[in-house]
Design an enzyme around this catalytic site. Structure first.
Site, PDB file in Angstrom:
ATOM      1  N   ASP A   1      13.247 -16.080  35.351  1.00  0.00           N
ATOM      2  CA  ASP A   1      13.253 -14.689  34.851  1.00  0.00           C
ATOM      3  C   ASP A   1      13.502 -14.631  33.338  1.00  0.00           C
ATOM      4  O   ASP A   1      14.522 -15.121  32.855  1.00  0.00           O
ATOM      5  CB  ASP A   1      14.375 -13.962  35.620  1.00  0.00           C
ATOM      6  CG  ASP A   1      14.657 -12.545  35.132  1.00  0.00           C
ATOM      7  OD1 ASP A   1      13.912 -12.041  34.278  1.00  0.00           O
ATOM      8  OD2 ASP A   1      15.631 -11.950  35.642  1.00  0.00           O
TER       9      ASP A   1
ATOM     10  N   HIS B   1      19.920  -8.598  34.461  1.00  0.00           N
ATOM     11  CA  HIS B   1      19.207  -9.832  34.104  1.00  0.00           C
ATOM     12  C   HIS B   1      20.060 -10.688  33.173  1.00  0.00           C
ATOM     13  O   HIS B   1      20.720 -10.162  32.271  1.00  0.00           O
ATOM     14  CB  HIS B   1      17.880  -9.501  33.410  1.00  0.00           C
ATOM     15  CG  HIS B   1      16.936  -8.726  34.278  1.00  0.00           C
ATOM     16  ND1 HIS B   1      16.033  -9.331  35.111  1.00  0.00           N
ATOM     17  CD2 HIS B   1      16.779  -7.393  34.446  1.00  0.00           C
ATOM     18  CE1 HIS B   1      15.347  -8.407  35.761  1.00  0.00           C
ATOM     19  NE2 HIS B   1      15.774  -7.217  35.374  1.00  0.00           N
TER      20      HIS B   1
END
Lengths: 554, 554
Positions: free
Chosen positions: B196, B369
Site C-alpha cells: 500500500d 494508512h
C-alpha cells in the site's frame, strides 16, 4: 436635500461571504467613496461562468455622490471588478492606489479598452481628501508589493482598514508595515477597525517572506540540472527571491507563461523587480545554455491544465520540456478548490521523474496573510472602539471576532456582518443600519447578468444527464404525428437504435392520443411528449436528460 | 491446451492510477484468482457519471480459469465493482473475505438483487487453495475491522500483498497486524511484495487509532450541550470509540444518516461494534433527553450537501437541528476533491455558532494508512526479492519505490507499473510481460459503457455554454424557410428577444441562401444553419452554446 448630521455608513458589498470580490462603500451625506473593487473566480457549481462580481447597483444608484475609488493592493480580488464599475459609471472619478497597484490596474483596464481613466498614484504617508472623507494611506506587507492600509477620517468618526496584510519585519523590498502611522492613528482614536481575517483560524505568526529565500537558494544552488519555479505571477517578492538566488549562483532566468511574462515586465518597468538585463533571457534562447545555468520562472502553481508548468510537464510547451534531470519547485499553496489540479500536475511530474519540492517537503512558501498573533497585535496596536472582521469566509470572520473578544473588546462592539449589511457611525458610536441590496452578478461571455439560478441549474442538469431533442411534425388537419426526429447530446444511448426506436413509438402514440383528447392544442401535446419521453428514458436508462420537445403543425 | 511451465502473471487492472478501483488478477496456466474488485467515485471532469469501474474484460475473457475472488477489506475501493463482475460472470465462483467484509458485501449485493452468491468467510491464519494457488490470509490494521493481507504460493514463486494497512500496536479491537505470520512468510521467502503506497510521501509513523479516543473522550466529556460526531460510516473503530466515550460519561448515542444507520446495524449484528442496547436510541426519541446526555453519530464528514450533518446544520433534518450550544466534531479528513464541500459545512456551522473541532484544532482523526516508517518496516520484515508499490497515485508509487531503493532493493527489482501492465514470475524471478487491455468503464444510470470521451466532452460543453435548438421547416418545393423555432437551455440570453430575433433573421437568410446554392440538400442546410448561428451567437455573446439544428421538409 441632504439631511442634517447624517451618519457615516459603511457598506461592504462583497468580501464577507468568502475570500474574494472585496468592495466596501463609505457614505456620508452627499459624499461616497469606494474601498476596493474586486472579483471572485467561479466555483464548480457555477458552470460556464467566467467571473463573479459583487452586485454594485448601490454604487451606480448613488453615482452622483462618488468622490473617489481607492484600491489597497493589486490582487484581482481587490481590483478585478474595476473595469466593469468604470464602464457603468457615467462620469470619471479618480482612482487612488500605489504605483505597483496602478501598474496592474492599467493593464486590466487596457484589456477592456478603458484608457482614459483618472489614475492617481499615492504613496505611503500621503493624505487625500475625497469630499467629506480624509484618507491617509500607509504601507502594509502582503504577498504583493505596494500593499496599503487606509485610515479614514469622517465627521462622525474614524475607520482604519488594514487591507490584506501580514506583519513581516524582514520584507524583501524593505518596506515594513508603517507601525508608526498605525500608532499615530491609534493615538488619535480609531472608532472602527476593519481587519483581514483570512488566517484567523491559524495559531502563531506567519513566517516572513525572507525565510523562503534561504530555502530557494539552497535548492537552486544544489540542483544538478535546470530548476523550474512555479509561483503566483503577482508575487513579485517571491520572484525577486528566485531571481536573486539564480543570479547569485550564476544561473540565467527564463520567464514563461502569459501572466508571468506580463507581470515581470510591469514590475521591472516600475522598479519593483530588480534583475540585471543580461541575467533574464528568452525561452527560445535557452538552447545554448548548460542545464545547470538555468532557472525557469513559470505559471502553473495552481495546477491550471493549460499553464506553462503543465505544458512543460506534458511535453506540450513550445520550447521547454521537463525531464528527469530537472528540479521543480512549486512555490505556492493550492487555493481551496485547486487541490486536485495541483495534485494532477505533481503526478505528471512524478511520472517524468524530476525532483519535486513543494510545501510538503521544503520551506518554499509562506502565506501573505497574518495569523492569530499578528491579528491580535494589530488589535492591540489599533485599540479600536468597534471592530468588524472582513475578508474571509464565515468561519474566519467568527474566529477573528473571537480573538477580539479574548482581547477584551465587548461583544456588542464587534460586528460580524454580511455583504449588504450597513454599519452606521454617529458621534464615534457604531450600530447596525438598514441593509442595502447586495448579491453577485455573473460575467458569462460578454454578458453581465444577475445570478439566474435557473440557467445554472439547467447547466448542471445538462452536464449530468445530457439533453434529448424531440421534433414532431403534426398534420394540421388530423393533429396526428407525421415525422418524429429524436436526437441527443451528452447521453450514453445515442447509438442505441432499439432504445431510440422505442422512444419514437412512445412519442407517436402520445401525440396521437393527445390529438384525440386535446385536438389542436400544441402546448398540451408538447407537455405530453416531454412527460412520456422522460418516463420512458428513466425506465430504460435510469437517467433524466433534459428534454426539449418541439411540435410543429404542417 | 495449457503450455508447460507457464509463468505466474500478476496483472493489476486498477489501483495504480489513483486511489481507487483496486483489482489485481493472478494467473497461472489454466488457473486465475482475483484480488479485490473495487470502484472509484467520479471526478469533476466526469459529469453525470455515477461510478467508475476498472475495465475487467480480461477477467471475463478468462472466466473459465477463475477459481475464486478474495477481498482484502470492506471499503468500496476494494469491493464496489463486485456486483458488476458477478453479474457479468456466467457461473458462480467463491468469494473469500473476513466476516466484516462479507457483511458489507452482502448488503451491496442485495441492492443489486444478487442473493445467491457463494460467500465464504475466512479468518486470519486460514489457508485456502484456489486451483494452483495457495492463499494464506493474515490480519492487518486499517480504518475498518476485518482487514487482511494475503500470502500467495504458486508453482513459480510467492507473492505477499499487504492490503491497505497501517501498523497499529494498539488497535481498538485488539487485533494487531499478524507480525508472526508475516515473518514466517518472510522466512519461507517472499518473491514479490505488493504494498500500500497511500501515505508513501508522509514521513514518520501514522498515529494509532487509540490516540483519537482520548481526545474524543475529552471533548465529549466537557461539552456543555449535545455533541455531533461526523465520521466515515465504515470506520467502525472510530464509531466504537465515540460510543465508548459517550457511555463512559452517561450520554446516549443517536445514529443518523443512511449509511451510518445501516453500517452500525451490520457491525453490531456481526459483533464488531459493541454498545449496550439501552445506550443507543432513535433520533425521534431524543426529545426527552437533556442536551448534555446526547451524542449524535452522523454522516457528512466529506461535506456531502445532502448528508445528515449538512441537513442538521441548515435546519433541514427531520428531528435534529444544530444550535449554538452544540459541539460538532468532524472526525475525518477531506478526501482530495472534497475540501470545498467540507469547508462549506464548516462555514454553515460557524454561522450557527456551535463549537467546532476538526483535524486543524484537535486530534480527532488519524489516517488508516501507514506512513514512510511503517512502509519501511514492512519492507524490512518481508525482505522481498522484488517489489511493486500498489494503491496510489503516480507520486505515491514513486515515493514508495524510492523508499525501497533507500533500503537496498536493487532498482531493477522494483517495478513501478500501470494498470494493465503484466508482471511475469518464473522460478522466483520477476520481469515485465506483455500488457493486457485495461481502462475504465463508467456506470451512468443503468448503463455500463466504455469511456466515451465524446459524451463527456459534450456534457462539459453543455454545462459551460448551454444548448440552443433551432428547428426549421422548409418548403419541399422551394426549399425556402417556412417556420423557424429557436430556443435554448442553460443560456443567459433566453429572454433577449432582440438577440433571438436577430438569430431568426440569420437562420432564415442562411436557409434561403443554402436553398439557392444546394437546393434539396438537407444535410448541407443543417450544417450551414449550425455555423451561421454559432458565429452569430459568438459575435453577440462571446459564448458558444452547443447548437442542434433540425431541418424538416414539409
Amino acid at each position: 436635500m441632504a439631511k442634517k448630521n447624517p451618519p457615516l455608513k459603511i457598506i461592504p458589498l462583497g468580501g464577507l461571504d468568502g475570500i474574494g470580490k472585496n468592495m466596501t462603500v463609505f457614505e456620508y451625506g452627499d459624499d461616497m467613496i469606494l474601498d476596493d473593487a474586486g472579483l471572485m473566480f467561479p466555483d464548480d457549481d457555477q458552470p460556464g461562468i467566467d467571473l463573479v462580481l459583487p452586485d454594485y447597483t448601490y454604487v451606480l444608484e448613488n453615482e452622483h455622490k462618488l468622490r473617489g475609488i481607492f484600491i489597497t493592493h493589486g490582487h484581482e480580488d481587490h481590483t478585478g471588478s474595476l473595469p466593469y464599475v468604470l464602464r457603468d459609471l457615467t462620469r470619471k472619478v479618480p482612482i487612488y492606489a500605489s504605483r505597483m497597484t496602478l501598474g496592474l490596474v492599467e493593464g486590466k483596464l487596457a484589456e477592456h479598452r478603458l484608457t482614459n481613466e483618472q489614475l492617481v498614484e499615492v504613496k505611503s504617508g500621503q493624505h487625500v481628501d475625497m469630499g467629506a472623507f480624509g484618507v491617509d494611506f500607509f504601507s502594509m506587507t502582503h504577498s504583493i508589493p505596494g500593499a496599503m492600509g487606509v485610515f479614514i477620517r469622517t465627521p462622525q468618526g474614524t475607520v482604519l482598514h488594514t487591507g490584506d496584510f501580514k506583519l513581516d519585519q524582514t520584507p524583501i523590498d524593505g518596506v515594513r508595515p508603517d507601525y508608526s502611522a498605525i500608532n499615530r492613528f491609534a493615538a488619535e482614536g480609531v472608532d472602527l477597525l476593519l481587519s483581514d481575517s483570512t488566517n484567523a483560524t491559524r495559531p502563531g505568526f506567519t513566517g516572513s517572506e525572507a525565510t523562503v529565500g534561504a530555502s530557494l537558494r539552497h535548492i537552486i544552488k544544489n540542483a544538478p540540472g535546470r530548476v523550474f519555479v512555479a509561483s503566483f505571477s503577482s508575487h513579485i517578492h517571491r520572484l525577486q527571491q528566485v531571481c536573486d538566488a539564480a543570479v547569485s549562483v550564476g544561473r540565467k532566468v527564463v520567464v514563461t507563461g502569459r501572466s508571468m511574462i506580463s507581470n515581470t515586465k510591469i514590475a521591472r518597468k516600475l522598479g519593483y523587480l530588480d534583475i540585471p538585463e543580461e541575467d533574464i533571457i528568452d525561452a527560445f534562447d535557452v538552447d545554448g545554455l548548460p542545464d545547470e545555468k538555468v532557472v525557469v520562472l513559470c505559471t502553473g502553481s495552481q495546477g491550471e491544465p493549460l499553464s506553462a508548468l503543465a505544458r512543460m510537464a506534458n511535453g506540450e510547451h513550445r520550447s521547454l520540456t521537463i525531464t528527469d534531470k530537472d528540479t521543480v519547485i512549486i512555490s505556492a499553496t493550492p487555493i481551496p478548490g485547486n487541490e486536485k489540479g495541483v495534485q494532477s500536475i505533481i503526478n505528471s511530474l512524478s511520472k517524468v521523474g524530476c525532483t519535486i519540492f513543494d510545501k510538503s517537503n521544503a520551506l518554499v512558501h509562506v502565506s501573505g496573510h497574518g495569523s492569530q498573533e499578528e491579528l491580535k497585535l494589530m488589535l492591540a496596536m489599533v485599540n479600536p472602539r468597534y471592530f468588524a472582521p472582513v475578508h474571509g469566509e464565515a468561519v474566519h470572520l467568527r474566529a477573528h471576532a473571537k480573538l477580539a473578544m479574548d482581547m477584551g473588546i465587548l461583544p456588542d462592539h464587534i460586528f460580524v456582518i454580511d455583504n449588504g449589511d450597513t454599519l452606521e457611525m454617529r458621534n464615534h458610536k457604531v450600530r447596525l443600519g438598514t441593509p442595502v441590496d447586495s448579491g453577485v452578478v455573473y460575467v458569462d461571455g460578454m454578458r453581465i447578468s444577475d445570478a439566474d439560478p435557473v440557467v445554472l441549474r439547467d447547466r448542471q442538469k445538462l452536464s449530468c444527464d445530457g439533453i434529448v431533442t424531440c421534433v414532431v411534425t403534426v398534420a394540421s388537419r388530423t393533429h396526428k404525428a407525421l415525422e418524429i426526429d429524436i436526437s441527443g447530446r451528452g447521453i450514453s444511448f445515442a447509438d442505441d437504435s432499439e432504445l431510440l426506436g422505442g422512444a419514437q413509438d412512445v412519442v407517436r402514440s402520445t401525440v396521437d392520443r393527445s390529438a384525440e383528447k386535446a385536438g389542436n392544442n400544441v402546448d398540451a401535446t408538447r407537455k405530453a411528449v416531454r412527460n412520456a419521453l422522460s418516463n420512458y428514458l428513466w425506465s430504460k436508462t435510469k437517467t433524466r436528460p433534459l428534454i426539449i420537445p418541439v411540435v410543429m403543425e404542417v
